[in-house]
Design a protein around this motif. Structure first.
Motif, PDB file in Angstrom:
ATOM      1  N   GLY A  50      35.183  54.959 -86.548  1.00  0.00           N
ATOM      2  CA  GLY A  50      35.255  55.479 -85.184  1.00  0.00           C
ATOM      3  C   GLY A  50      34.663  54.533 -84.155  1.00  0.00           C
ATOM      4  O   GLY A  50      34.892  54.707 -82.960  1.00  0.00           O
ATOM      5  N   ASP A  51      33.908  53.522 -84.613  1.00  0.00           N
ATOM      6  CA  ASP A  51      33.340  52.547 -83.675  1.00  0.00           C
ATOM      7  C   ASP A  51      34.436  51.678 -83.075  1.00  0.00           C
ATOM      8  O   ASP A  51      35.430  51.371 -83.724  1.00  0.00           O
ATOM      9  CB  ASP A  51      32.329  51.618 -84.370  1.00  0.00           C
ATOM     10  N   SER A 102      38.155  51.340 -84.906  1.00  0.00           N
ATOM     11  CA  SER A 102      38.114  51.647 -86.343  1.00  0.00           C
ATOM     12  C   SER A 102      38.460  53.096 -86.693  1.00  0.00           C
ATOM     13  O   SER A 102      38.390  53.484 -87.859  1.00  0.00           O
ATOM     14  CB  SER A 102      36.727  51.318 -86.900  1.00  0.00           C
ATOM     15  N   THR A 103      38.868  53.888 -85.710  1.00  0.00           N
ATOM     16  CA  THR A 103      39.229  55.280 -85.974  1.00  0.00           C
ATOM     17  C   THR A 103      40.344  55.338 -87.019  1.00  0.00           C
ATOM     18  O   THR A 103      41.368  54.653 -86.894  1.00  0.00           O
ATOM     19  CB  THR A 103      39.681  55.977 -84.676  1.00  0.00           C
ATOM     20  N   GLY A 104      40.138  56.151 -88.050  1.00  0.00           N
ATOM     21  CA  GLY A 104      41.145  56.318 -89.094  1.00  0.00           C
ATOM     22  C   GLY A 104      41.175  55.200 -90.122  1.00  0.00           C
ATOM     23  O   GLY A 104      42.021  55.204 -91.024  1.00  0.00           O
ATOM     24  N   LYS A 105      40.268  54.244 -90.037  1.00  0.00           N
ATOM     25  CA  LYS A 105      40.214  53.122 -90.986  1.00  0.00           C
ATOM     26  C   LYS A 105      38.982  53.270 -91.865  1.00  0.00           C
ATOM     27  O   LYS A 105      37.996  53.880 -91.474  1.00  0.00           O
ATOM     28  CB  LYS A 105      40.141  51.779 -90.246  1.00  0.00           C
ATOM     29  N   ILE A 106      39.051  52.680 -93.049  1.00  0.00           N
ATOM     30  CA  ILE A 106      37.908  52.677 -93.961  1.00  0.00           C
ATOM     31  C   ILE A 106      37.973  51.428 -94.831  1.00  0.00           C
ATOM     32  O   ILE A 106      39.064  50.932 -95.123  1.00  0.00           O
ATOM     33  CB  ILE A 106      37.879  53.972 -94.842  1.00  0.00           C
ATOM     34  N   PRO A 134      32.029  55.036 -93.940  1.00  0.00           N
ATOM     35  CA  PRO A 134      32.286  56.413 -93.493  1.00  0.00           C
ATOM     36  C   PRO A 134      31.283  56.820 -92.410  1.00  0.00           C
ATOM     37  O   PRO A 134      30.137  56.372 -92.423  1.00  0.00           O
ATOM     38  CB  PRO A 134      32.087  57.253 -94.747  1.00  0.00           C
ATOM     39  N   LYS A 135      31.750  57.652 -91.501  1.00  0.00           N
ATOM     40  CA  LYS A 135      30.907  58.114 -90.403  1.00  0.00           C
ATOM     41  C   LYS A 135      29.740  58.916 -90.987  1.00  0.00           C
ATOM     42  O   LYS A 135      29.913  59.779 -91.839  1.00  0.00           O
ATOM     43  CB  LYS A 135      31.720  58.974 -89.449  1.00  0.00           C
ATOM     44  N   ALA A 136      28.541  58.598 -90.519  1.00  0.00           N
ATOM     45  CA  ALA A 136      27.350  59.299 -90.970  1.00  0.00           C
ATOM     46  C   ALA A 136      27.356  60.726 -90.420  1.00  0.00           C
ATOM     47  O   ALA A 136      27.769  60.957 -89.289  1.00  0.00           O
ATOM     48  CB  ALA A 136      26.092  58.578 -90.512  1.00  0.00           C
TER      49      ALA A 136
END
Length: 138
Positions: A50-51, A102-106, A134-136
């Motif tokens: 999400g960053d 980075s939304t939707g990426k991992i 992953p988002k904390a």
């Protein structure tokens, strides 16, 4: 002894001159505009999903004619760019700004940015790299 040292000095200077000429032959800048980036790649390291991160790629026209950038292509919609629309005269520097969402990426991401121009080294490519965690939980 003086003859020996003089001969050695002459041979050494000839060898150094030949090495410099060889280097120019191996990496000559062809006539015309030429884009030379200060960095070809940037690693953001670990970021959180999400960053949005930004980086500015700086370049110089090391050629002998103006560089005109016609387009900057990215590998996906998650990467955006802005670039100069005016010609970059020989010896001048400019920049290409890149934003990655980075939304939707991992995981590991490697995004290539292709610069289309009238330069003799067209197209030129730079890249951004990152690892998305992953988002904390808040």
């Amino acid at each position: 002894m003086k003859k020996y040292l003089l001969t050695l000095a002459v041979l050494l200077s000839l060898s150094m001159a030949a090495s410099a000429q060889d280097a120019e032959l191996l990496d000559p800048t062809p006539p015309g505009p030429f884009i030379k980036f200060s960095e070809m790649s940037h690693d953001f390291g670990d970021i959180e999903q999400g960053d949005r991160v930004e980086y500015t790629f700086e370049f110089t026209n090391t050629g002998d004619a103006p560089v005109v950038i016609s387009n900057v292509l990215t590998t996906c919609g998650c990467t955006a760019s802005s670039w100069p629309r005016e010609p970059i005269v020989p010896g001048a520097s400019s920049k290409i700004e890149v934003t990655f969402n980075s939304t939707g990426k991992i995981g590991h991401q490697n995004k290539v940015i292709t610069i289309m121009s009238n330069a003799t080294n067209n197209p030129e490519r730079v890249k951004i790299v990152t690892n998305i965690l992953p988002k904390a939980d808040s």
